[in-house]
Design a protein around this motif. Structure first.
Motif, PDB file in Angstrom:
ATOM      1  N   PRO A  62       0.826  -1.208   0.000  1.00  0.00           N
ATOM      2  CA  PRO A  62       0.000   0.000   0.000  1.00  0.00           C
ATOM      3  C   PRO A  62       0.861   1.259   0.000  1.00  0.00           C
ATOM      4  N   GLY A  63       0.312   2.313  -0.565  1.00  0.00           N
ATOM      5  CA  GLY A  63       0.947   3.626  -0.466  1.00  0.00           C
ATOM      6  C   GLY A  63       2.179   3.841  -1.301  1.00  0.00           C
ATOM      7  N   ARG A  64       2.361   3.077  -2.381  1.00  0.00           N
ATOM      8  CA  ARG A  64       3.542   3.297  -3.217  1.00  0.00           C
ATOM      9  C   ARG A  64       3.402   4.591  -4.006  1.00  0.00           C
ATOM     10  N   THR A  65       4.529   5.198  -4.267  1.00  0.00           N
ATOM     11  CA  THR A  65       4.552   6.425  -5.051  1.00  0.00           C
ATOM     12  C   THR A  65       4.767   6.087  -6.522  1.00  0.00           C
ATOM     13  N   GLU A  66       4.585   7.076  -7.374  1.00  0.00           N
ATOM     14  CA  GLU A  66       4.855   6.883  -8.794  1.00  0.00           C
ATOM     15  C   GLU A  66       6.331   6.544  -9.000  1.00  0.00           C
ATOM     16  N   ALA A  67       7.199   7.137  -8.198  1.00  0.00           N
ATOM     17  CA  ALA A  67       8.634   6.832  -8.304  1.00  0.00           C
ATOM     18  C   ALA A  67       8.900   5.367  -7.967  1.00  0.00           C
ATOM     19  N   ASP A  68       8.201   4.822  -6.960  1.00  0.00           N
ATOM     20  CA  ASP A  68       8.339   3.397  -6.626  1.00  0.00           C
ATOM     21  C   ASP A  68       7.957   2.535  -7.820  1.00  0.00           C
ATOM     22  N   LEU A  69       6.829   2.862  -8.429  1.00  0.00           N
ATOM     23  CA  LEU A  69       6.343   2.069  -9.561  1.00  0.00           C
ATOM     24  C   LEU A  69       7.298   2.172 -10.743  1.00  0.00           C
TER      25      LEU A  69
END
Length: 195
Positions: free
Chosen positions: A45-52
Motif C-alpha cells: 500500500p501507499g507506493r509512489t509513482e517513483a516506486d512504480l
C-alpha cells in the motif's frame, strides 16, 4: 519476504520459489538472485509513482488501489506498453465469514466491477485477509470463497487470470495448547478445489 540474508534467499530461490515482495528492496534482491521478473510479485500500500517507475520491468506490479492502476496506466502510456498487472482485492467476504465489510487494503470488490482497466492487462489478483490461522477447516472455507472470487473476476471482467495470491494465513502454534495446522489435509482439500 523481508529477508535480507543473501544465503537464505539463495537457498529459498534455489528451490524454484518466486518472491512476494512488499518493498522495492525486496524486488531488487530477488532479481539479483536470478528470480525472473514474472515470478516477482510486488504488492504494497501507499507506493509512489517513483516506486512504480523504479520497479517497472523488474516484477509484476499488483495495484493496491484504483489510484495505483491510474499511475501504472500513465507510466505504460508514456512507454507505449500494456503491462500485465495484478490487483489487490478487498473482497465481499472475510477470512471466517461469507460476507463482510470493507478493510483498509486493496480495491473493494464492488468497485472493481466498474473500474477503468484500459491500458493494462489484468492477469492476477491478491487477497490477504488474515494471518496465523491454525484451523484447516477455516482455511479451506476461505479457499472456497477465493475460488468463487476468481470465477467472479474472470466472468465479470472477461479476463483469464494467470495467478491468484490467497494471502497464505497459514499459522504456526506459539501458545501452549495450540495444535499445529493439518497442512496435509488442507493441501488435499485445496487440490480438490483446484481440480
Amino acid at each position: 519476504k523481508c529477508n535480507p540474508a543473501g544465503r537464505v534467499l539463495d537457498t529459498v530461490f534455489g528451490q524454484g520459489f518466486g518472491a512476494d515482495a512488499a518493498s522495492l528492496g525486496e524486488v531488487i534482491a530477488a532479481g539479483e538472485r536470478g528470480v525472473p521478473a514474472g515470478l516477482i510479485y510486488f504488492s504494497a500500500p501507499g507506493r509512489t509513482e517513483a516506486d512504480l517507475r523504479s520497479a517497472w520491468g523488474r516484477c509484476v506490479l499488483i495495484a493496491d488501489s484504483l489510484h495505483e492502476v491510474d499511475m501504472i496506466r500513465k507510466i505504460a502510456a508514456e512507454k507505449g506498453e500494456t503491462p500485465e498487472i495484478g490487483v489487490r482485492i478487498n473482497p465481499d467476504f472475510t477470512f471466517v465469514a461469507d460476507s463482510g465489510v470493507s478493510g483498509k487494503f486493496g480495491v473493494d470488490e464492488e468497485a472493481l466491477w466498474s473500474a477503468d482497466l484500459t491500458g493494462v492487462k489484468l492477469v492476477g489478483i491478491h487477497v490477504h485477509a488474515k494471518s496465523q490461522e491454525l484451523s484447516a477447516a477455516v482455511l479451506a472455507h476461505y479457499y472456497e470463497n477465493m475460488f468463487a472470487l476468481i470465477g467472479r473476476v474472470q466472468e465479470r471482467l472477461g479476463v483469464t487470470l494467470r495467478f491468484a495470491n490467497f494471502g497464505s494465513g497459514l499459522g504456526i502454534p506459539f501458545a501452549p495448547g495450540e495444535e499445529p495446522l493439518d497442512v496435509e489435509a488442507l493441501g488435499s482439500r485445496f487440490q480438490t478445489m483446484l481440480a
